[in-house]
Scaffold this motif. Sequence first.
Motif, PDB file in Angstrom:
ATOM      1  N   GLY A 179      11.372   5.415   4.925  1.00 48.24           N
ATOM      2  CA  GLY A 179      10.150   5.351   4.167  1.00 48.24           C
ATOM      3  C   GLY A 179      11.029   4.866   2.662  1.00 48.24           C
ATOM      4  N   TRP A 180      11.876   5.248   2.396  1.00 45.78           N
ATOM      5  CA  TRP A 180      12.806   5.180   1.124  1.00 45.78           C
ATOM      6  C   TRP A 180      13.050   3.721   1.335  1.00 45.78           C
ATOM      7  CZ3 TRP A 180      17.309   2.772  -0.376  1.00 45.78           C
ATOM      8  CH2 TRP A 180      17.485   3.042  -1.806  1.00 45.78           C
ATOM      9  N   LYS A 181      13.475   3.378   2.552  1.00 47.35           N
ATOM     10  CA  LYS A 181      14.013   1.744   2.569  1.00 47.35           C
ATOM     11  C   LYS A 181      13.054   0.676   2.439  1.00 47.35           C
ATOM     12  CE  LYS A 181      17.934   3.083   5.451  1.00 47.35           C
ATOM     13  NZ  LYS A 181      18.525   3.107   6.927  1.00 47.35           N
ATOM     14  N   PHE A 182      11.803   1.242   3.150  1.00 47.94           N
ATOM     15  CA  PHE A 182      10.613   0.243   3.013  1.00 47.94           C
ATOM     16  C   PHE A 182      10.402  -0.011   1.685  1.00 47.94           C
ATOM     17  CE2 PHE A 182       8.642   2.152   7.240  1.00 47.94           C
ATOM     18  CZ  PHE A 182       9.721   1.873   7.790  1.00 47.94           C
ATOM     19  N   ASN A 183      10.238   1.102   0.989  1.00 44.29           N
ATOM     20  CA  ASN A 183       9.832   0.843  -0.536  1.00 44.29           C
ATOM     21  C   ASN A 183      10.846  -0.005  -1.433  1.00 44.29           C
ATOM     22  OD1 ASN A 183       7.664   2.501  -0.528  1.00 44.29           O
ATOM     23  ND2 ASN A 183       8.820   4.465  -1.216  1.00 44.29           N
ATOM     24  N   GLU A 184      12.270   0.198  -0.857  1.00 43.41           N
ATOM     25  CA  GLU A 184      13.289  -0.388  -1.757  1.00 43.41           C
ATOM     26  C   GLU A 184      13.346  -1.985  -1.485  1.00 43.41           C
ATOM     27  OE1 GLU A 184      17.325  -0.034  -0.439  1.00 43.41           O
ATOM     28  OE2 GLU A 184      18.091  -0.906  -2.556  1.00 43.41           O
ATOM     29  N   TRP A 185      12.858  -2.144   0.031  1.00 42.83           N
ATOM     30  CA  TRP A 185      12.975  -3.840   0.337  1.00 42.83           C
ATOM     31  C   TRP A 185      11.641  -4.344  -0.178  1.00 42.83           C
ATOM     32  CZ3 TRP A 185      17.410  -5.867   0.936  1.00 42.83           C
ATOM     33  CH2 TRP A 185      18.533  -5.081   1.546  1.00 42.83           C
ATOM     34  N   GLU A 186      10.623  -3.694  -0.166  1.00 44.21           N
ATOM     35  CA  GLU A 186       9.406  -4.277  -0.804  1.00 44.21           C
ATOM     36  C   GLU A 186       9.588  -4.456  -2.277  1.00 44.21           C
ATOM     37  OE1 GLU A 186       6.346  -1.389  -0.015  1.00 44.21           O
ATOM     38  OE2 GLU A 186       5.985  -2.379   2.026  1.00 44.21           O
TER      39      GLU A 186
ATOM     40  N   ARG B 106      14.874 -20.230 -15.595  1.00 41.15           N
ATOM     41  CA  ARG B 106      13.522 -19.697 -16.136  1.00 41.15           C
ATOM     42  C   ARG B 106      12.523 -19.912 -14.867  1.00 41.15           C
ATOM     43  NH1 ARG B 106       9.379 -22.293 -20.388  1.00 41.15           N
ATOM     44  NH2 ARG B 106      10.034 -20.112 -21.366  1.00 41.15           N
ATOM     45  N   LEU B 107      12.832 -20.751 -13.864  1.00 33.83           N
ATOM     46  CA  LEU B 107      11.847 -20.536 -12.676  1.00 33.83           C
ATOM     47  C   LEU B 107      11.854 -19.397 -11.926  1.00 33.83           C
ATOM     48  CD1 LEU B 107      12.909 -23.946 -10.885  1.00 33.83           C
ATOM     49  CD2 LEU B 107      10.780 -23.568 -11.972  1.00 33.83           C
ATOM     50  N   ILE B 108      13.081 -18.509 -11.993  1.00 30.42           N
ATOM     51  CA  ILE B 108      13.205 -17.331 -11.282  1.00 30.42           C
ATOM     52  C   ILE B 108      11.956 -16.468 -12.149  1.00 30.42           C
ATOM     53  CG2 ILE B 108      14.536 -15.241 -10.759  1.00 30.42           C
ATOM     54  CD1 ILE B 108      16.909 -17.111 -10.607  1.00 30.42           C
ATOM     55  N   GLY B 109      12.139 -16.323 -13.331  1.00 32.19           N
ATOM     56  CA  GLY B 109      10.883 -15.619 -14.185  1.00 32.19           C
ATOM     57  C   GLY B 109       9.610 -16.092 -13.649  1.00 32.19           C
ATOM     58  N   GLY B 110       9.524 -17.264 -13.382  1.00 32.06           N
ATOM     59  CA  GLY B 110       8.053 -17.834 -12.841  1.00 32.06           C
ATOM     60  C   GLY B 110       7.670 -17.335 -11.563  1.00 32.06           C
ATOM     61  N   ILE B 111       8.837 -17.256 -10.597  1.00 31.13           N
ATOM     62  CA  ILE B 111       8.613 -16.641  -9.274  1.00 31.13           C
ATOM     63  C   ILE B 111       8.189 -15.105  -9.448  1.00 31.13           C
ATOM     64  CG2 ILE B 111       9.698 -15.978  -7.094  1.00 31.13           C
ATOM     65  CD1 ILE B 111      11.561 -18.484  -7.483  1.00 31.13           C
ATOM     66  N   ILE B 112       8.867 -14.440 -10.270  1.00 30.99           N
ATOM     67  CA  ILE B 112       8.579 -13.193 -10.442  1.00 30.99           C
ATOM     68  C   ILE B 112       7.100 -12.833 -10.925  1.00 30.99           C
ATOM     69  CG2 ILE B 112       9.133 -10.937 -11.591  1.00 30.99           C
ATOM     70  CD1 ILE B 112      12.030 -12.068 -11.929  1.00 30.99           C
ATOM     71  N   MET B 113       6.739 -13.650 -12.010  1.00 30.53           N
ATOM     72  CA  MET B 113       5.511 -13.517 -12.458  1.00 30.53           C
ATOM     73  C   MET B 113       4.110 -14.069 -11.715  1.00 30.53           C
ATOM     74  SD  MET B 113       6.181 -13.379 -16.578  1.00 30.53           S
ATOM     75  CE  MET B 113       6.790 -15.156 -16.580  1.00 30.53           C
ATOM     76  N   VAL B 114       4.675 -14.705 -10.859  1.00 35.16           N
ATOM     77  CA  VAL B 114       3.400 -15.463 -10.144  1.00 35.16           C
ATOM     78  C   VAL B 114       3.254 -14.687  -8.770  1.00 35.16           C
ATOM     79  CG1 VAL B 114       2.913 -17.400  -8.602  1.00 35.16           C
ATOM     80  CG2 VAL B 114       3.689 -17.682 -10.936  1.00 35.16           C
ATOM     81  N   HIS B 115       4.197 -14.214  -8.410  1.00 38.76           N
ATOM     82  CA  HIS B 115       4.018 -13.526  -6.874  1.00 38.76           C
ATOM     83  C   HIS B 115       4.192 -11.948  -6.970  1.00 38.76           C
ATOM     84  CE1 HIS B 115       3.967 -17.657  -5.394  1.00 38.76           C
ATOM     85  NE2 HIS B 115       5.254 -17.854  -5.646  1.00 38.76           N
ATOM     86  N   GLY B 116       4.707 -11.545  -7.831  1.00 43.35           N
ATOM     87  CA  GLY B 116       5.082 -10.183  -8.065  1.00 43.35           C
ATOM     88  C   GLY B 116       3.819  -9.198  -7.964  1.00 43.35           C
ATOM     89  N   ASP B 117       4.026  -7.965  -7.485  1.00 45.43           N
ATOM     90  CA  ASP B 117       2.866  -7.179  -7.566  1.00 45.43           C
ATOM     91  C   ASP B 117       3.058  -5.549  -7.831  1.00 45.43           C
ATOM     92  OD1 ASP B 117       3.803  -6.006  -5.223  1.00 45.43           O
ATOM     93  OD2 ASP B 117       2.521  -7.147  -3.879  1.00 45.43           O
ATOM     94  N   GLU B 118       2.496  -4.745  -7.731  1.00 40.99           N
ATOM     95  CA  GLU B 118       2.645  -3.496  -8.112  1.00 40.99           C
ATOM     96  C   GLU B 118       3.920  -2.788  -7.436  1.00 40.99           C
ATOM     97  OE1 GLU B 118       1.481  -1.957 -10.661  1.00 40.99           O
ATOM     98  OE2 GLU B 118      -0.436  -2.884 -10.864  1.00 40.99           O
ATOM     99  N   ARG B 119       4.052  -3.288  -6.244  1.00 39.33           N
ATOM    100  CA  ARG B 119       5.134  -2.897  -5.459  1.00 39.33           C
ATOM    101  C   ARG B 119       6.590  -3.462  -5.863  1.00 39.33           C
ATOM    102  NH1 ARG B 119       3.571  -3.580   0.115  1.00 39.33           N
ATOM    103  NH2 ARG B 119       2.118  -5.281  -0.926  1.00 39.33           N
ATOM    104  N   GLY B 120       6.494  -4.535  -6.697  1.00 41.32           N
ATOM    105  CA  GLY B 120       7.673  -5.388  -7.188  1.00 41.32           C
ATOM    106  C   GLY B 120       7.522  -6.671  -7.067  1.00 41.32           C
ATOM    107  N   LEU B 121       8.882  -7.047  -6.501  1.00 42.55           N
ATOM    108  CA  LEU B 121       8.970  -8.686  -6.192  1.00 42.55           C
ATOM    109  C   LEU B 121       8.276  -9.149  -4.908  1.00 42.55           C
ATOM    110  CD1 LEU B 121      12.796  -9.673  -6.653  1.00 42.55           C
ATOM    111  CD2 LEU B 121      10.900 -10.809  -7.569  1.00 42.55           C
TER     112      LEU B 121
END
Lengths: 481, 481
Positions: free
Chosen positions: B336-343, B268-283
Amino acid sequence: MKGSQEFVQHITPKSENFSQWYTDVILRAELADYAPVRGCMVIRPYGFGIWENIKELLDRRLKATGHKNAYFPLLIPRSFLEKEAEHVEGFAPEVAWVTRAGSEDLAEPLVVRPTSETIIGHMYSKWISSWRDLPVLINQWANVVRWEKATRLFLRTSEFLWQEGHTCHRTEEEAEEETLKILDIYKDFLSEDLAIPVLFGKKTEEEKFAGAITTYCVEALMTDGRALQAGTSHNLGQNFAKVFDISFLDQDNQLKYVWQTSWGVSTRLIGGIIMVHGDERGLALPPKIAPVQVVIVPIMPPPSQEIVIKTANEVFQRLKRTLRVELDAREEYSPGWKFNEWELKGVPVRLEIGPRDVKAGKVVLVQRDTGKKTIVPMENLEEAVTNMLSDVQEGLYRRAKKFMDENTHTSDNYDEFKDIIEAQRGLIFAPWCGNPNCETSIKEESGATIRCIPMDSEPKPGKCVCCGDNTDTWVYFGKAY
Amino acid sequence: MKGSQEFVQHITPKSENFSQWYTDVILRAELADYAPVRGCMVIRPYGFGIWENIKELLDRRLKATGHKNAYFPLLIPRSFLEKEAEHVEGFAPEVAWVTRAGSEDLAEPLVVRPTSETIIGHMYSKWISSWRDLPVLINQWANVVRWEKATRLFLRTSEFLWQEGHTCHRTEEEAEEETLKILDIYKDFLSEDLAIPVLFGKKTEEEKFAGAITTYCVEALMTDGRALQAGTSHNLGQNFAKVFDISFLDQDNQLKYVWQTSWGVSTRLIGGIIMVHGDERGLALPPKIAPVQVVIVPIMPPPSQEIVIKTANEVFQRLKRTLRVELDAREEYSPGWKFNEWELKGVPVRLEIGPRDVKAGKVVLVQRDTGKKTIVPMENLEEAVTNMLSDVQEGLYRRAKKFMDENTHTSDNYDEFKDIIEAQRGLIFAPWCGNPNCETSIKEESGATIRCIPMDSEPKPGKCVCCGDNTDTWVYFGKAY
């Protein structure tokens, strides 16, 4: 520590009753205990420490060759297991079924995974669509359940821990290459890290994994003369790819099924370590996987206690920077009692330090495998201990290799063959015609099975040890765990 | 890589639909996938890489405080679960039952462990007999099954991975001390390694673990304003000791029951990491647990491909000595595609290198959290990258702490309270009379629960936000996952 007082007093002599010796060592060294569920065991901290080291060292080898870990569900729908005909036939008799959850009966019963080819195959069919997605090189460290009739600590338990690799490839050749690469990793891992020499080769049709095209294996010889299958690597061909529809668009624009492999080693390896290296005094652990590599036993006759403890503690602080060390400063036990206890636990090097050693600026090192004592000056202690640990690692391997060589016989005489097996004198390299009927007769008449068809030996003419027919194939037979 | 082309195109905007954003991020960053068994998930290699780092860092903290790992059976006899009255009441509705094994119906059904207090208690009663055997400080990393009605990837799944610590102590004080020590470890681990600030305190009677005397917890605030229970540490008193007869002969020659604790954190901690730090660009992953800390993206316009790749590879070799680095040299995707993907995948630092950079002996570093670009000379690359990783780690924590502070309200007005909860504006620090009826009313009327009774705040006079009675106790309320 409960029972400590007893356990150094008695373990059944190995020479008298190997099987009881094996159980005594496990229980008294606190590697594992019987669980209150049929055929299950508890892996206690000392035994689990061995497993953690095994995991770390093997995981490193698998990651270095491009494999990544993942985690798939424990529970598998019944219909999945039933898709591959041979697979279900092999596993159905020993699976545990979840039929209820909460207060409701499940519409479709779930299997507690005995292995994960089916559920992983299902996911792979979702994830793979193009040749660009290949190869998929995934491994999983997990628990599995196989409801075994006759169980034995570490060797055959209803639940055990293992790693299971599951890979997908574009071509048949790549899958075969992967199968053999893993076999190589297992071979190196066993010999270099566990100090266990192995035979390696193919399994016969009779002995191969339920659902595989070919199963390769590493086989080790225990000191009671019985063989142990230590790891298997399966070329699955397209068997699971076809039933789970794992297909991809190749560069030539053709839709093709992937080629798969799967492979694993388990907590059974700990049983192998015990039976290969252990002796009358108990366990003997290869330093690379020993939870405690060095134990420091201070010898503290009354007036000098303080100075000895102080020095022992300094030594402990120095060594623990790079090694797994324990300082046993308990006052309620005598040094002699501690020597026995840590020998039973298989610690590779014992470091003794008494008042005279403190004065002389020296310590005594004792090797677990040979009992050899060496006096070393305090200054280059780290080096001396590290060298001795290498010596123990190599010494254990050499001793095991010598035992295997001496107990691997060549014979094409069936009477002699049966005598060797009956007396449990080890492995037999013998000609076999390739007929499964001979394989079955031999098994029924002697208890020996074909452990592997070696890959590194030249064909040479012979007569099948069972039927006498001419053959070029020589294989290894043994009575197995 | 299947679906790679799509996943950078769309994730649902976080501001529009948080819940769909969460699922999109998980599926498209390939952290996990839905399994074919109700409520179960598959943790894919990228997500499992996060879990491996979590395990390693937390395991280190637990071992440094004297805990050792072990492994107990998955399957638990029904009678064990039934021994502790509160425990069975809490867990029975959500357990999976094994009722058949092989072809036979089991005389006593087995429970797939939802937690292991009972089976471990049984073993402890075998192992512990004297005060010398205490404390017992054992931890287990394992899978558990709880048949949940409503599930959500990482946050609530029918099977999940966790660690569960189970300790035994000689005195009540020692057990309480252990419970709080673990709470401290969780708090430090979350804030220092996961960059997640937490509230910590006691659970109410209503919210505590089934079978515990006291449950302590760490609670985090997600960026949608909901709370997440991130870890719990239970003082079990002698509840399990009494029903499993875990007793010892104390130094005063009296037979006494041990005092126990248990505690855990999960995937569940992984869910927390996503929801605390994630933004419009993803994780956005904290560097300490990111499977890839630095991604190198070479920019290779036609004539200079070779020299750029060569330099990128040199940089890769240099950095991978100490960091987790990936070189993305795929030719079928644009930079550019890679930048988005890794973000999207949340990699903390991107390293760009093009022909002009090669000539100038420089590279461009980009921080995932702020998007800030820095040009650094090749010579002190290692230092620059390492410093930037620290910056990201600290920056993520600071941002999360600021968010938590700004979204933690103080209120003793029930209308205002309900408005805040309804608008999901975060946590509320409010006075509570201590009556479970008020707790229940608040839950029913607003959906908020008491997340914890803080331990670090002074009592101050107030009026219960629900009934208006005088009280000294202020607690944190929130709508929880």
